[in-house]
Scaffold this motif. Structure first.
Motif, PDB file in Angstrom:
ATOM      1  N   PRO A  49     -19.299  29.433  94.423  1.00 33.89           N
ATOM      2  CA  PRO A  49     -19.523  27.938  94.936  1.00 33.89           C
ATOM      3  C   PRO A  49     -20.867  27.689  94.600  1.00 33.89           C
ATOM      4  O   PRO A  49     -21.948  28.279  94.346  1.00 33.89           O
ATOM      5  CB  PRO A  49     -18.984  27.645  96.491  1.00 33.89           C
ATOM      6  CG  PRO A  49     -19.129  28.913  96.923  1.00 33.89           C
ATOM      7  CD  PRO A  49     -19.259  29.641  95.835  1.00 33.89           C
ATOM      8  N   ALA A  50     -21.600  25.890  94.458  1.00 32.84           N
ATOM      9  CA  ALA A  50     -23.212  25.835  94.666  1.00 32.84           C
ATOM     10  C   ALA A  50     -23.339  25.914  96.124  1.00 32.84           C
ATOM     11  O   ALA A  50     -22.827  26.256  96.579  1.00 32.84           O
ATOM     12  CB  ALA A  50     -23.220  24.649  93.998  1.00 32.84           C
ATOM     13  N   GLY A  51     -24.624  26.462  96.214  1.00 37.17           N
ATOM     14  CA  GLY A  51     -25.271  26.784  97.169  1.00 37.17           C
ATOM     15  C   GLY A  51     -24.847  28.120  98.187  1.00 37.17           C
ATOM     16  O   GLY A  51     -24.575  28.897  97.328  1.00 37.17           O
ATOM     17  N   GLY A  52     -24.255  28.429  99.433  1.00 35.73           N
ATOM     18  CA  GLY A  52     -23.792  29.463  99.492  1.00 35.73           C
ATOM     19  C   GLY A  52     -25.038  30.375  99.140  1.00 35.73           C
ATOM     20  O   GLY A  52     -26.177  30.596  99.676  1.00 35.73           O
ATOM     21  N   TRP A  53     -24.470  31.991  99.445  1.00 36.74           N
ATOM     22  CA  TRP A  53     -25.588  32.674  99.467  1.00 36.74           C
ATOM     23  C   TRP A  53     -26.120  33.592  98.310  1.00 36.74           C
ATOM     24  O   TRP A  53     -27.288  33.631  98.727  1.00 36.74           O
ATOM     25  CB  TRP A  53     -24.355  34.307 100.137  1.00 36.74           C
ATOM     26  CG  TRP A  53     -23.725  34.078 101.582  1.00 36.74           C
ATOM     27  CD1 TRP A  53     -22.812  34.079 101.340  1.00 36.74           C
ATOM     28  CD2 TRP A  53     -24.874  34.927 102.080  1.00 36.74           C
ATOM     29  NE1 TRP A  53     -22.734  34.693 103.671  1.00 36.74           N
ATOM     30  CE2 TRP A  53     -23.776  34.326 103.518  1.00 36.74           C
ATOM     31  CE3 TRP A  53     -25.920  34.464 102.680  1.00 36.74           C
ATOM     32  CZ2 TRP A  53     -24.489  34.521 104.919  1.00 36.74           C
ATOM     33  CZ3 TRP A  53     -26.577  34.886 104.375  1.00 36.74           C
ATOM     34  CH2 TRP A  53     -25.608  34.908 105.479  1.00 36.74           C
TER      35      TRP A  53
END
Length: 759
Positions: free
Chosen positions: A13-17
């Motif tokens: 996904p976008a964002g996350g780790w």
């Protein structure tokens, strides 16, 4: 990076780790300090530091952390411990430096002292500020003002932009091209024509009330990631997002919010777009007309039951031109719409059903609409769609172009414009007792044309990387040294600083995060976001060098050295106190900047107003205007055997021409920028093999040989008849004549090219 049998892609996904790792990588590269951490923690918060990256708004109810991956990269990049001082320039000639990549130039570090180009040794050598200002002023006084250009990027504050524009007009010209000319000038021209306001109509609160959000040609995940918070909240309450883009951008497919511990630990993603349609480059007019056609068909059905879909009461009271537009849309053939858009009728109607069912819709777009030969028609047709249901000037509805640089919209608000009719010249004449020039100045394309003809004597750049951002790079770099003088005001070295006029200066300025030490009182600056809200910013970090000056002081000192004395123009006082300049802005624009100094740190910014939001149409007709497009494709060129349409794009490790690294994580590409993205079908059709090296050649048909070689073929999910690659590396393929017909915004999103195999 993950691969399937056909394409390179990113499965996360976008964002996350991934976002946190991206920040950590740049932090390690630039050297994070306690001051940098403090700056990040107060970034985009009232009383703090306004990010130098994108123009997305700063919310009143801010998160504990109010910076995104790219915003953090921009701040750490500015606060780097690396220094490009006299030792760097003693070690490298300018010719040597031209062999450096964009990334390598930036990594030399912050500029630390004023430099003058010494042609005999082909090196920049140190000089004093007094020497620089003195010679720049003497040269400008000898020139015809109409043959000089004052360029500005979108990072300069409102205060600096206001004085920059005032200086230009007091000197005698309106040659004020800016970065908006290269990205959203099509917005300014189109929205001004059709609704009477050159900017978007929504405010942040509207996202709490919309039922649908339609995206066209905007990459939120990389270009304005803080926007993802707003989209996530909208989806969770039931809003539906429909996206049209040739490229499947992960930031509009799925995200994990780094500020939600549970989601970070569990890996639970929020799906964003309920529909994602990969329209062909330039096919947006066809798509939008197909959506309008579906709305009319749905309205026909509804009216048999005494209901309506089209808001005919709104249309009758507030618009003109609908009857002609309706006849045109009803007469369009679905087969032609499908061919030009690359989408099926069923797909377009599925998206149209979301629009029909929504009571309030927000339209979002980016440079995927503006940077086409018929970008005007792209945006005007999009506005037609919104007007059909009265989705302008009410809660939860409206048009929202997403801007790039942090103050690119604001600088136009306070006078950076080549068009005299956009500036209150009579008010300036009254305030400062001089006669401003009334003739039209040069925009970016016209500046390039004049330089190629040898009609520009001096170019002064307030930030930016003009020579790298423009089309026709090869010819422009060859013509550039014929100018008498070039001056660049900057924080770091870039390509534009390495091609010089006969006299050339490189003037280092403070970054926005740094403290202006000219006076004991901290100096506050301001900028306007994409939603027309104005925010204050105060730098608190120790400057990279004691020799740095603020942009405001540099502009004021050049003006002092150039202009005859005028008691109404207190350049010396203005350089020392930004509050005085805000008073000038308020006096010039009293309706928009009332109580400017008192409101500068209003949480969420103060809204400067928008007549179209109140359904007051400052157009020629006095109403919102339907525009009937005469074409279905926005590319401006026909299909031809062997011809493909090139889309230029930015990576996840990039902001405009600034390259932070070689990771394009959200597309699954690492460690390279000289690439050609192309679908497996097109690879087969052109007889190519994955990994081979090819050349792209301009197919503009004007007889000029434009080419970029050494591009690695990578299989990527794109529509037929198009390829993709990185900006600015592929800018040499863009003809200067290839621009929107109304605004002259370069058409970087659909460039006619051919693929040549390298021997």
């Amino acid at each position: 990076m993950a691969k399937d049998d056909t394409t390179i892609k990113y499965d996360g996904p976008a964002g996350g780790w991934g976002s946190l790792r991206g920040i950590a990588r740049i932090a390690g590269q630039e050297g994070i300090t306690p001051g940098a951490i403090a700056t990040l923690l107060e970034q985009n918060k009232p009383g703090g530091f306004a990010c130098v990256s994108c123009a997305w708004t700063k919310p009143a109810e801010h998160h504990p952390v109010e910076f995104c991956e790219n915003g953090a990269k921009a701040t750490l990049w500015e606060l780097t411990g690396r220094k490009a001082g006299r030792e760097v320039f003693a070690r490298h000639s300018v010719t040597e430096l031209r062999s450096f990549s964009d990334y390598q130039l930036e990594q030399l570090g912050r500029l630390t002292q004023p430099m003058r180009y010494h042609r005999a040794s082909d090196r920049y050598v140190p000089c004093s500020w007094d020497e620089a200002f003195g010679e720049i002023g003497r040269e400008l006084r000898k020139m015809d003002p109409k043959k000089t250009v004052f360029y500005t990027s979108g990072r300069a504050s409102l205060e600096t932009a206001y004085l920059w524009a005032l200086f230009a007009r007091a000197y005698g010209h309106n040659n004020l091209p800016d970065s908006s000319n290269m990205c959203h000038e099509t917005t300014s021209v189109t929205l001004k024509k059709v609704i009477g306001s050159p900017v978007g109509t929504i405010v942040l609160d509207d996202f709490k009330h919309c039922d649908a959000i339609f995206f066209f040609g905007q990459n939120t995940g990389s270009n304005s990631p803080r926007f993802l918070h707003v989209l996530q909240a909208a989806v969770r309450r039931g809003c539906r997002i429909v996206t049209f883009n040739p490229v499947r951008e992960r930031g509009l497919e799925s995200m994990i919010n780094p500020q939600e511990p549970t989601a970070m630990v569990s890996g639970h993603e929020t799906a964003l777009s309920c529909q994602y349609h990969q329209v062909k480059p330039g096919g947006d007019i066809a798509v939008l007309l197909g959506l309008c056609k579906h709305v009319l068909a749905a309205d026909d059905v509804a009216r048999t039951d005494g209901r309506s879909v089209v808001d005919r009461a709104f249309i009758a009271e507030h618009t003109t031109g609908f009857a002609e537009f309706e006849v045109h849309v009803r007469g369009l053939d679905w087969a032609e719409i499908e061919t030009v858009s690359g989408l099926s009728r069923a797909a377009i109607e599925a998206a149209g059903s979301v629009y029909v069912e929504a009571n309030s819709t927000i339209g979002i777009y980016g440079m995927g609409l503006t940077q086409h030969v018929h970008g005007f028609e792209n945006i005007a047709t999009y506005m037609n769609l919104l007007l059909m249901k009265g989705n302008i000037g009410r809660k939860g509805a409206g048009m929202s172009p997403v801007r790039g640089h942090s103050n690119v919209q604001g600088q136009r608000t306070v006078g950076i414009a080549e068009k005299p009719e956009l500036v209150p010249l009579d008010r300036l004449a009254e305030l400062y007792e001089f006669e401003p020039p009334r003739d039209k100045g040069m925009n970016t394309v016209e500046t390039c044309e004049a330089i190629l003809k040898g009609d520009v004597g001096a170019f002064i750049g307030l930030g930016g990387n003009f020579l790298r951002a423009i089309p026709e790079q090869k010819a422009m770099e060859e013509a550039w040294p014929r100018m008498r003088m070039t001056v660049q005001i900057a924080t770091k070295l870039n390509r534009s600083h390495l091609v010089n006029g006969e006299i050339a200066y490189l003037l280092p300025c403070l970054g926005r995060s740094e403290m202006d030490t000219l006076t004991a009182k901290p100096q506050v600056v301001s900028m306007e976001d994409s939603l027309s809200c104005v925010h204050g910013s105060v730098g608190k970090r120790k400057p990279a060098s004691r020799q740095l000056k603020s942009e405001l002081e540099i502009v004021s000192r050049i003006a002092q050295a150039t202009l005859p004395a005028n008691p109404k123009m207190a350049w010396g006082a203005w350089a020392r106190d930004t509050a005085l300049v805000r008073n000038l802005i308020e006096r010039t624009y009293p309706d928009q900047f009332r109580d400017f100094n008192a409101r500068i740190f209003t949480p969420g910014g103060f809204y400067r107003g928008n007549a179209a939001r109140e359904r007051q149409w400052k157009t020629q007709s006095g109403k919102a205007e339907f525009v009937t497009p005469k074409m279905l494709s926005a590319t401006g060129f026909e299909s031809a055997p062997g011809r493909v349409s090139l889309i230029t794009m930015r990576s996840n490790d990039q902001f405009n021409t600034t390259i932070y690294g070689y990771s394009d994580r959200l597309r699954g590409i690492e460690g390279k920028r000289n690439i050609l993205l192309i679908s497996p079908r097109e690879i087969e059709r052109h007889g190519l093999t994955v990994g081979e090296t090819v050349t792209l050649v301009s197919d503009a048909g004007d007889g000029i040989d434009r080419r970029v070689s050494g591009l690695e073929v990578l299989p990527f999910d794109l529509p037929d008849d198009c390829v993709g690659g990185y900006y600015p590396e592929l800018n040499p393929l863009v003809p200067l004549s290839h621009h929107d017909r109304q605004s002259k915004t370069p058409a970087y999103k659909s460039v006619p090219v051919r693929i040549e195999r390298q021997s």
